[in-house]
Scaffold this active site. Sequence first.
Site, PDB file in Angstrom:
ATOM      1  N   TYR A   1      15.129   2.865 -12.835  1.00  0.00           N
ATOM      2  CA  TYR A   1      13.848   2.170 -13.030  1.00  0.00           C
ATOM      3  C   TYR A   1      13.893   1.312 -14.303  1.00  0.00           C
ATOM      4  CZ  TYR A   1       8.864   1.628 -14.224  1.00  0.00           C
ATOM      5  OH  TYR A   1       7.637   1.122 -14.588  1.00  0.00           O
TER       6      TYR A   1
ATOM      7  N   ASN B   1       2.446   3.777 -22.308  1.00  0.00           N
ATOM      8  CA  ASN B   1       1.874   4.784 -21.387  1.00  0.00           C
ATOM      9  C   ASN B   1       0.425   4.463 -21.072  1.00  0.00           C
ATOM     10  OD1 ASN B   1       4.257   6.099 -22.817  1.00  0.00           O
ATOM     11  ND2 ASN B   1       3.846   7.500 -21.133  1.00  0.00           N
TER      12      ASN B   1
ATOM     13  N   ALA C   1       5.751  -2.793  -7.767  1.00  0.00           N
ATOM     14  CA  ALA C   1       6.985  -2.072  -8.092  1.00  0.00           C
ATOM     15  C   ALA C   1       6.870  -0.662  -7.555  1.00  0.00           C
ATOM     16  CB  ALA C   1       7.189  -2.021  -9.608  1.00  0.00           C
TER      17      ALA C   1
ATOM     18  N   LEU D   1       0.822  -1.225   0.000  1.00  0.00           N
ATOM     19  CA  LEU D   1       0.000   0.000   0.000  1.00  0.00           C
ATOM     20  C   LEU D   1       0.855   1.274   0.000  1.00  0.00           C
ATOM     21  CD1 LEU D   1      -2.928  -1.018   2.416  1.00  0.00           C
ATOM     22  CD2 LEU D   1      -2.816  -1.211  -0.086  1.00  0.00           C
TER      23      LEU D   1
HETATM   24  N1  LIG Z   1       1.231   2.809 -15.435  1.00  0.00           N
HETATM   25  C1  LIG Z   1       2.038   2.680 -16.480  1.00  0.00           C
HETATM   26  O1  LIG Z   1       1.946   3.449 -17.465  1.00  0.00           O
HETATM   27  C2  LIG Z   1       3.084   1.593 -16.518  1.00  0.00           C
HETATM   28  C3  LIG Z   1       3.905   1.519 -17.648  1.00  0.00           C
HETATM   29  C4  LIG Z   1       4.864   0.527 -17.704  1.00  0.00           C
HETATM   30  C5  LIG Z   1       4.995  -0.401 -16.676  1.00  0.00           C
HETATM   31  N2  LIG Z   1       4.200  -0.290 -15.580  1.00  0.00           N
HETATM   32  C6  LIG Z   1       4.385  -1.291 -14.510  1.00  0.00           C
HETATM   33  O2  LIG Z   1       3.128  -1.842 -14.168  1.00  0.00           O
HETATM   34  C7  LIG Z   1       3.100  -2.173 -12.776  1.00  0.00           C
HETATM   35  C8  LIG Z   1       1.911  -1.504 -12.109  1.00  0.00           C
HETATM   36  O3  LIG Z   1       2.058  -0.097 -12.255  1.00  0.00           O
HETATM   37  P1  LIG Z   1       0.909   0.938 -11.824  1.00  0.00           P
HETATM   38  O4  LIG Z   1       0.911   2.027 -12.820  1.00  0.00           O
HETATM   39  O5  LIG Z   1      -0.334   0.203 -11.530  1.00  0.00           O
HETATM   40  O6  LIG Z   1       1.557   1.557 -10.502  1.00  0.00           O
HETATM   41  P2  LIG Z   1       0.990   1.590  -9.019  1.00  0.00           P
HETATM   42  O7  LIG Z   1       2.000   2.369  -8.232  1.00  0.00           O
HETATM   43  O8  LIG Z   1      -0.412   2.033  -9.011  1.00  0.00           O
HETATM   44  O9  LIG Z   1       1.045   0.049  -8.607  1.00  0.00           O
HETATM   45  C9  LIG Z   1       2.172  -0.559  -8.007  1.00  0.00           C
HETATM   46  C10 LIG Z   1       1.671  -1.305  -6.781  1.00  0.00           C
HETATM   47  O10 LIG Z   1       2.793  -1.957  -6.174  1.00  0.00           O
HETATM   48  C11 LIG Z   1       2.702  -1.744  -4.762  1.00  0.00           C
HETATM   49  N3  LIG Z   1       4.057  -1.822  -4.210  1.00  0.00           N
HETATM   50  C12 LIG Z   1       5.072  -0.947  -4.355  1.00  0.00           C
HETATM   51  N4  LIG Z   1       6.144  -1.355  -3.674  1.00  0.00           N
HETATM   52  C13 LIG Z   1       5.798  -2.537  -3.071  1.00  0.00           C
HETATM   53  C14 LIG Z   1       6.478  -3.422  -2.212  1.00  0.00           C
HETATM   54  N5  LIG Z   1       7.735  -3.212  -1.810  1.00  0.00           N
HETATM   55  N6  LIG Z   1       5.825  -4.514  -1.776  1.00  0.00           N
HETATM   56  C15 LIG Z   1       4.530  -4.753  -2.151  1.00  0.00           C
HETATM   57  N7  LIG Z   1       3.843  -3.933  -2.960  1.00  0.00           N
HETATM   58  C16 LIG Z   1       4.471  -2.834  -3.427  1.00  0.00           C
HETATM   59  C17 LIG Z   1       2.091  -0.365  -4.603  1.00  0.00           C
HETATM   60  O11 LIG Z   1       1.516  -0.140  -3.325  1.00  0.00           O
HETATM   61  C18 LIG Z   1       1.068  -0.368  -5.725  1.00  0.00           C
HETATM   62  O12 LIG Z   1      -0.169  -0.877  -5.289  1.00  0.00           O
HETATM   63  C19 LIG Z   1       4.445  -1.725 -12.211  1.00  0.00           C
HETATM   64  O13 LIG Z   1       5.299  -2.830 -12.176  1.00  0.00           O
HETATM   65  C20 LIG Z   1       4.940  -0.708 -13.216  1.00  0.00           C
HETATM   66  O14 LIG Z   1       6.353  -0.638 -13.231  1.00  0.00           O
HETATM   67  C21 LIG Z   1       3.237   0.687 -15.467  1.00  0.00           C
END
Ligand SMILES: NC(=O)c1ccc[n+]([C@@H]2O[C@H](COP(=O)([O-])OP(=O)(O)OC[C@H]3O[C@@H](n4cnc5c(N)ncnc54)[C@H](O)[C@@H]3O)[C@@H](O)[C@H]2O)c1
Length: 319
Positions: A145, A174, A78, A34
């Site tokens: 990252y 994106n 992440a 969270l």
């Molecule tokens: N949103 C985008 O455009 C995008 C693009 C490329 C890749 N991604 C990847 O998709 C995934 C989800 O991204 P998102 O946009 O939903 O981001 P987000 O920050 O909403 O989701 C990431 C989740 O991981 C949880 N988290 C973070 N560190 C943690 C830890 N140490 N232990 C347990 N939980 C942890 C956070 O609380 C969050 O709920 C990520 O791996 C991100 O790198 C997202």
Amino acid sequence: MKHILVTGGAGFIGSHLVDSLLKDDFNVVVLDDLSSGKMENLPDDERLHFIQGDIADHGLIDEVFSQFTFTHIFHLAAIASVHESVTNTYRCHQVNCEASLYLLEKARKCTALKRMVYASSAAVYGDDPSLPKSEDSPTRPISPYGIDKYTAEQYMLTYNRLYGVPAVALRYFNVYGPRQNGGSMDGGVASIFLNKFLSSKRPVVTVYGDGQQTRDFVYIKDVIGATRFVMGHETAAGNVYNVATGRETSILNVIQGLEACTEQKAQILFSEKRTGDIERSFADISRLRALGFTPRYSLLESLGEYVASAGEIDHPQAR
Ligand SMILES: NC(=O)c1ccc[n+]([C@@H]2O[C@H](COP(=O)([O-])OP(=O)(O)OC[C@H]3O[C@@H](n4cnc5c(N)ncnc54)[C@H](O)[C@@H]3O)[C@@H](O)[C@H]2O)c1
């Protein structure tokens, strides 16, 4: 009883994935600390088991894997922040990369496992100028990252080759849509702009550079569609796929789209181009198409739905 593990399931993309899995009656375990995710993103559902904890905590991961039998793992947890990866590089490496390797070690011993899906990123391409970005394009990540995403992704593919772990890596471009954190500097630009449109009748948006820089904006529903598609696809394991639309859209186009959907006119403040921002990015999605998945949402259609879902603007085109 068999379960599906969604790490980062309380986050933006993860929570939409959880919704989709519950809809299909799977039993889901969400592991999330969270740190950026929210409990309110998750439904109250008896098939959902929530564990609050750190993905980098090996003891906790051991416990989770001894308690549940997983058929599928979606690894999305992440620190999804380029900025934080620059200011807090080692901790981000532990969460974004090292924890993924430990998860693979567990997955390797998981005999019931049918598929592991890893959320990689277009950040792996970095500043390589070739366009469109195909999965065979050079990878030149320019942030910690991007390096961690690339390394973890390659571990997924290597564990597939070495040990037969049925892992797939998806390079999300994106992504935008409801529940994205539009308040943070690392939130997607479409969500940041949408928040401005929601909070004022005469929104003021800041554009870094001339606004002609391009990205491949992909709507959350297409991202979940692609993620679910590779979950069950026989030949997807061991491969990496771009998840995008294949369309190049400028930042100014996004603002115009929001103006059209909301019938509001934005005031644009042009600011200095940010160092490290790449000029153009869009994906070649032929590999994903060849597998059988084609994204459905155009920018205008999805922005319309997104604006309507935000609920505070009466949106004529979404009806
Ligand atoms: N949103 C985008 O455009 C995008 C693009 C490329 C890749 N991604 C990847 O998709 C995934 C989800 O991204 P998102 O946009 O939903 O981001 P987000 O920050 O909403 O989701 C990431 C989740 O991981 C949880 N988290 C973070 N560190 C943690 C830890 N140490 N232990 C347990 N939980 C942890 C956070 O609380 C969050 O709920 C990520 O791996 C991100 O790198 C997202």
